[in-house]
Scaffold this motif. Structure first.
Motif, PDB file in Angstrom:
ATOM      1  N   LEU A 167     -57.449 -70.921  27.644  1.00 22.07           N
ATOM      2  CA  LEU A 167     -56.599 -71.173  26.472  1.00 22.07           C
ATOM      3  C   LEU A 167     -55.157 -70.781  26.745  1.00 22.07           C
ATOM      4  CD1 LEU A 167     -58.872 -69.889  23.564  1.00 22.07           C
ATOM      5  CD2 LEU A 167     -58.252 -72.258  24.052  1.00 22.07           C
ATOM      6  N   GLU A 168     -54.962 -69.831  27.647  1.00 21.78           N
ATOM      7  CA  GLU A 168     -53.610 -69.360  27.948  1.00 21.78           C
ATOM      8  C   GLU A 168     -52.793 -70.400  28.716  1.00 21.78           C
ATOM      9  OE1 GLU A 168     -53.733 -65.395  29.556  1.00 21.78           O
ATOM     10  OE2 GLU A 168     -55.207 -64.794  28.055  1.00 21.78           O
ATOM     11  N   GLN A 169     -53.456 -71.426  29.229  1.00 27.75           N
ATOM     12  CA  GLN A 169     -52.750 -72.484  29.957  1.00 27.75           C
ATOM     13  C   GLN A 169     -52.240 -73.562  29.011  1.00 27.75           C
ATOM     14  OE1 GLN A 169     -55.695 -73.760  32.750  1.00 27.75           O
ATOM     15  NE2 GLN A 169     -55.655 -71.848  33.887  1.00 27.75           N
ATOM     16  N   ASP A 170     -52.328 -73.318  27.707  1.00 25.15           N
ATOM     17  CA  ASP A 170     -51.872 -74.233  26.665  1.00 25.15           C
ATOM     18  C   ASP A 170     -52.468 -75.635  26.847  1.00 25.15           C
ATOM     19  OD1 ASP A 170     -50.515 -74.875  24.352  1.00 25.15           O
ATOM     20  OD2 ASP A 170     -48.724 -75.533  25.427  1.00 25.15           O
ATOM     21  N   PRO A 171     -53.794 -75.750  26.745  1.00 21.60           N
ATOM     22  CA  PRO A 171     -54.426 -77.060  26.930  1.00 21.60           C
ATOM     23  C   PRO A 171     -54.100 -78.022  25.785  1.00 21.60           C
ATOM     24  CG  PRO A 171     -56.015 -75.466  26.151  1.00 21.60           C
ATOM     25  CD  PRO A 171     -54.741 -74.712  26.407  1.00 21.60           C
ATOM     26  N   THR A 172     -54.152 -79.309  26.075  1.00 18.07           N
ATOM     27  CA  THR A 172     -53.906 -80.315  25.049  1.00 18.07           C
ATOM     28  C   THR A 172     -55.112 -80.385  24.119  1.00 18.07           C
ATOM     29  OG1 THR A 172     -54.911 -82.087  26.339  1.00 18.07           O
ATOM     30  CG2 THR A 172     -52.539 -81.686  26.667  1.00 18.07           C
ATOM     31  N   GLN A 173     -54.935 -81.027  22.989  1.00 15.20           N
ATOM     32  CA  GLN A 173     -56.049 -81.187  22.051  1.00 15.20           C
ATOM     33  C   GLN A 173     -57.177 -81.995  22.691  1.00 15.20           C
ATOM     34  OE1 GLN A 173     -56.853 -79.842  19.201  1.00 15.20           O
ATOM     35  NE2 GLN A 173     -54.978 -78.649  19.132  1.00 15.20           N
ATOM     36  N   ASN A 174     -56.819 -82.977  23.528  1.00 20.96           N
ATOM     37  CA  ASN A 174     -57.854 -83.769  24.209  1.00 20.96           C
ATOM     38  C   ASN A 174     -58.695 -82.899  25.137  1.00 20.96           C
ATOM     39  OD1 ASN A 174     -57.169 -86.140  22.944  1.00 20.96           O
ATOM     40  ND2 ASN A 174     -55.834 -86.847  24.605  1.00 20.96           N
ATOM     41  N   THR A 195     -57.468 -74.098  17.637  1.00 20.31           N
ATOM     42  CA  THR A 195     -56.114 -73.648  17.291  1.00 20.31           C
ATOM     43  C   THR A 195     -55.667 -72.393  18.034  1.00 20.31           C
ATOM     44  OG1 THR A 195     -56.943 -72.357  15.420  1.00 20.31           O
ATOM     45  CG2 THR A 195     -56.300 -74.639  14.975  1.00 20.31           C
ATOM     46  N   ALA A 196     -56.586 -71.720  18.705  1.00 22.28           N
ATOM     47  CA  ALA A 196     -56.232 -70.466  19.389  1.00 22.28           C
ATOM     48  C   ALA A 196     -55.286 -70.726  20.557  1.00 22.28           C
ATOM     49  CB  ALA A 196     -57.491 -69.770  19.883  1.00 22.28           C
ATOM     50  N   THR A 197     -54.338 -69.819  20.736  1.00 25.49           N
ATOM     51  CA  THR A 197     -53.362 -69.972  21.814  1.00 25.49           C
ATOM     52  C   THR A 197     -53.731 -69.172  23.058  1.00 25.49           C
ATOM     53  OG1 THR A 197     -52.052 -68.175  20.878  1.00 25.49           O
ATOM     54  CG2 THR A 197     -51.458 -70.424  20.232  1.00 25.49           C
ATOM     55  N   CYS A 198     -54.623 -68.191  22.886  1.00 29.53           N
ATOM     56  CA  CYS A 198     -55.082 -67.392  24.018  1.00 29.53           C
ATOM     57  C   CYS A 198     -56.386 -66.708  23.613  1.00 29.53           C
ATOM     58  CB  CYS A 198     -54.035 -66.369  24.448  1.00 29.53           C
ATOM     59  SG  CYS A 198     -53.679 -65.117  23.205  1.00 29.53           S
ATOM     60  N   GLU A 199     -56.996 -66.029  24.555  1.00 26.44           N
ATOM     61  CA  GLU A 199     -58.264 -65.354  24.291  1.00 26.44           C
ATOM     62  C   GLU A 199     -58.115 -64.310  23.176  1.00 26.44           C
ATOM     63  OE1 GLU A 199     -61.763 -63.065  26.850  1.00 26.44           O
ATOM     64  OE2 GLU A 199     -59.883 -63.597  27.829  1.00 26.44           O
ATOM     65  N   LYS A 200     -57.049 -63.544  23.226  1.00 30.99           N
ATOM     66  CA  LYS A 200     -56.809 -62.505  22.222  1.00 30.99           C
ATOM     67  C   LYS A 200     -56.613 -63.124  20.837  1.00 30.99           C
ATOM     68  CE  LYS A 200     -54.007 -58.407  21.428  1.00 30.99           C
ATOM     69  NZ  LYS A 200     -52.924 -57.568  21.924  1.00 30.99           N
ATOM     70  N   ASP A 201     -55.894 -64.230  20.778  1.00 29.96           N
ATOM     71  CA  ASP A 201     -55.674 -64.942  19.520  1.00 29.96           C
ATOM     72  C   ASP A 201     -56.997 -65.455  18.955  1.00 29.96           C
ATOM     73  OD1 ASP A 201     -54.033 -66.102  17.460  1.00 29.96           O
ATOM     74  OD2 ASP A 201     -54.305 -68.047  18.452  1.00 29.96           O
ATOM     75  N   PHE A 202     -57.883 -65.931  19.827  1.00 32.61           N
ATOM     76  CA  PHE A 202     -59.212 -66.398  19.436  1.00 32.61           C
ATOM     77  C   PHE A 202     -59.969 -65.273  18.729  1.00 32.61           C
ATOM     78  CE2 PHE A 202     -63.746 -67.060  20.663  1.00 32.61           C
ATOM     79  CZ  PHE A 202     -63.966 -68.285  20.043  1.00 32.61           C
ATOM     80  N   TYR A 203     -59.971 -64.089  19.330  1.00 30.43           N
ATOM     81  CA  TYR A 203     -60.663 -62.944  18.744  1.00 30.43           C
ATOM     82  C   TYR A 203     -60.028 -62.522  17.416  1.00 30.43           C
ATOM     83  CZ  TYR A 203     -62.684 -62.474  23.442  1.00 30.43           C
ATOM     84  OH  TYR A 203     -63.326 -62.704  24.632  1.00 30.43           O
TER      85      TYR A 203
END
Length: 86
Positions: A59-66, A10-18
């Motif tokens: 993650l910042e490249q907005d990858p798809t769920q797949n 569900t994270a949208t970027c590295e910072k969001d992950f943290y």
């Protein structure tokens, strides 16, 4: 590890992950001013768990769920290979 996978999905970027890890009350630790892992009874580096800096930055490249599922599958496979070696 399951919690890391859920947050990674569900994270949208590295910072969001943290931030999401901290929201789940996981303690992060740093080396040389950069967040490198989580800390509990022991310290675990993200890279040793399969979450390389390149993967987290992607993650910042907005990858798809797949794409995320494929990455997680690769992490699981590498983890199983390491366990077999021990």
């Amino acid at each position: 590890l399951k919690l890391l996978e859920e947050i990674f999905k569900t994270a949208t970027c590295e910072k969001d992950f943290y931030q999401k890890l901290e929201a789940k009350e996981l303690k992060l630790y740093s080396r040389n001013g950069k967040i490198t892992g989580i800390e509990g009874n022991r310290k675990f580096r993200f890279s040793r768990l399969g979450y390389t800096p390149e993967l987290l930055q992607s993650l910042e490249q907005d990858p798809t769920q797949n794409q995320r599922q494929e990455w997680l599958q690769n992490i699981r496979e590498k983890s199983q290979e390491k366990e077999r070696k021990w």
